[in-house]
Design a protein around this motif. Structure first.
Motif, PDB file in Angstrom:
ATOM      1  N   LEU A 288      -4.592   4.811   4.077  1.00  0.00           N
ATOM      2  CA  LEU A 288      -5.683   3.913   2.710  1.00  0.00           C
ATOM      3  C   LEU A 288      -6.234   5.153   1.621  1.00  0.00           C
ATOM      4  N   THR A 289      -5.848   5.078   0.256  1.00  0.00           N
ATOM      5  CA  THR A 289      -6.572   6.256  -0.249  1.00  0.00           C
ATOM      6  C   THR A 289      -8.200   5.578  -1.412  1.00  0.00           C
ATOM      7  N   TYR A 290      -8.696   6.152  -1.577  1.00  0.00           N
ATOM      8  CA  TYR A 290      -9.508   5.416  -2.369  1.00  0.00           C
ATOM      9  C   TYR A 290     -10.523   6.948  -2.417  1.00  0.00           C
TER      10      TYR A 290
ATOM     11  N   GLY B 250      -1.121   5.712 -11.246  1.00  0.00           N
ATOM     12  CA  GLY B 250      -1.926   6.841 -11.538  1.00  0.00           C
ATOM     13  C   GLY B 250      -3.090   6.512 -10.859  1.00  0.00           C
ATOM     14  N   GLN B 251      -3.537   5.554 -10.270  1.00  0.00           N
ATOM     15  CA  GLN B 251      -4.600   4.570  -9.598  1.00  0.00           C
ATOM     16  C   GLN B 251      -4.709   4.704  -8.567  1.00  0.00           C
ATOM     17  N   LEU B 252      -6.521   4.281  -8.381  1.00  0.00           N
ATOM     18  CA  LEU B 252      -6.134   4.342  -6.738  1.00  0.00           C
ATOM     19  C   LEU B 252      -7.013   3.282  -6.178  1.00  0.00           C
ATOM     20  N   PRO B 253      -7.205   2.375  -5.471  1.00  0.00           N
ATOM     21  CA  PRO B 253      -6.400   2.704  -3.769  1.00  0.00           C
ATOM     22  C   PRO B 253      -5.117   2.155  -3.823  1.00  0.00           C
TER      23      PRO B 253
ATOM     24  N   PHE C 181       2.610   1.693  -1.826  1.00  0.00           N
ATOM     25  CA  PHE C 181       1.667   1.078  -2.894  1.00  0.00           C
ATOM     26  C   PHE C 181       1.067   0.982  -3.362  1.00  0.00           C
ATOM     27  N   SER C 182       0.691   0.801  -4.171  1.00  0.00           N
ATOM     28  CA  SER C 182      -1.324   0.558  -5.013  1.00  0.00           C
ATOM     29  C   SER C 182      -1.422  -1.664  -5.435  1.00  0.00           C
ATOM     30  N   GLN C 183      -2.558  -1.169  -6.309  1.00  0.00           N
ATOM     31  CA  GLN C 183      -2.352  -2.646  -6.636  1.00  0.00           C
ATOM     32  C   GLN C 183      -3.574  -3.707  -5.623  1.00  0.00           C
ATOM     33  N   SER C 184      -4.811  -3.877  -5.900  1.00  0.00           N
ATOM     34  CA  SER C 184      -6.255  -4.020  -4.673  1.00  0.00           C
ATOM     35  C   SER C 184      -5.420  -4.708  -3.264  1.00  0.00           C
ATOM     36  N   ARG C 185      -5.038  -6.480  -5.038  1.00  0.00           N
ATOM     37  CA  ARG C 185      -4.717  -7.855  -4.088  1.00  0.00           C
ATOM     38  C   ARG C 185      -3.502  -7.343  -3.589  1.00  0.00           C
ATOM     39  N   ALA C 186      -2.865  -6.471  -3.439  1.00  0.00           N
ATOM     40  CA  ALA C 186      -1.045  -6.441  -3.044  1.00  0.00           C
ATOM     41  C   ALA C 186      -1.276  -5.481  -1.590  1.00  0.00           C
ATOM     42  N   ILE C 187      -2.239  -4.657  -1.756  1.00  0.00           N
ATOM     43  CA  ILE C 187      -3.308  -4.274  -0.667  1.00  0.00           C
ATOM     44  C   ILE C 187      -3.825  -5.175   0.204  1.00  0.00           C
ATOM     45  N   PHE C 188      -4.538  -5.627  -0.194  1.00  0.00           N
ATOM     46  CA  PHE C 188      -5.633  -6.622   0.517  1.00  0.00           C
ATOM     47  C   PHE C 188      -4.023  -7.636   1.485  1.00  0.00           C
TER      48      PHE C 188
END
Length: 217
Positions: free
Chosen positions: A12-14, A56-59, A68-75
């Motif tokens: 997890l990168t942030y 081009g963004q985190l997390p 992959f990216s996008q917060s809700r997808a990660i949760f």
């Protein structure tokens, strides 16, 4: 059938030291006992890494060959590894409604505008109306189960986060969800560890309004 045990730990990168939008991902992993590696990104190293991220963004998450990216997808991904995304179509719908509602609440929040009393009060009024609606719905997605889901983790984070920024009328039902999640052994251990970053924003990010609110010099 057991191939997932051979997978490398989730990465997890942030940004390092910031309790930001990535936090529910960490909370879910910690509460469920999912092994993960947190890669704290410095602002100096970020421009170079930016091009390697999907948007081009985190997390960002990397898990074996998945990136992959996008917060809700990660949760939802981390929660689904632990079967915490809802157990029926009905429960899934109500959980997603809760996640969307929290996104709506934070949508108009601009840290830089918090010092403007008129804009701050508009954000508070917007938040109070949505919080009241969400508070009335708690029984539909949380109270019927002793277990927790992704919605509880996100609610715990959001209940604390909004009150860090402004004073709102927090429904007791939402506060109770937050308190119950905080009491989980995995969360207690996490929040007592250096893996958990203390404030929502480091001092260098605070404007005068937030410095005054949190007594930061």
């Amino acid at each position: 059938g057991h191939t997932h045990h051979c997978m490398a730990p989730l990465k997890l990168t942030y940004f390092n030291g910031i309790k930001g939008v990535v936090e529910p991902a960490k909370l879910i992993a910690e509460a469920a006992g999912i092994e993960y590696e947190f890669q704290g990104m410095t602002f100096e190293a970020w421009p170079e890494m930016k091009a390697t991220t999907p948007f081009g963004q985190l997390p960002m998450v990397e898990h074996d060959d998945l990136k992959f990216s996008q917060s809700r997808a990660i949760f939802l991904y981390i929660a689904s590894l632990a079967n915490k995304t809802g157990s029926s179509p009905r429960e899934i719908a109500l959980i997603h409604q809760t996640l969307e509602a929290w996104s709506d609440i934070f949508g108009p929040l601009k840290f830089s505008e918090l010092g403007d009393e008129e804009k701050r009060n508009a954000f508070i009024a917007h938040s109070n109306a949505k919080l009241e609606c969400l508070g009335k719905l708690v029984g539909t997605w949380a109270a019927h189960t002793e277990d927790w889901t992704v919605a509880d983790a996100v609610t715990y984070f959001c209940v604390g986060r909004i009150q860090y920024f402004v004073d709102v009328n927090m429904p007791a039902s939402l506060q109770a969800i937050a308190d119950k999640f905080k009491a989980l052994p995995g969360i207690q251990a996490y929040e007592a560890s250096p893996r958990c970053f203390a404030p929502y924003m480091p001092g260098s990010f605070l404007n005068d309004y937030l410095k005054a609110r949190h007594n930061v010099q």
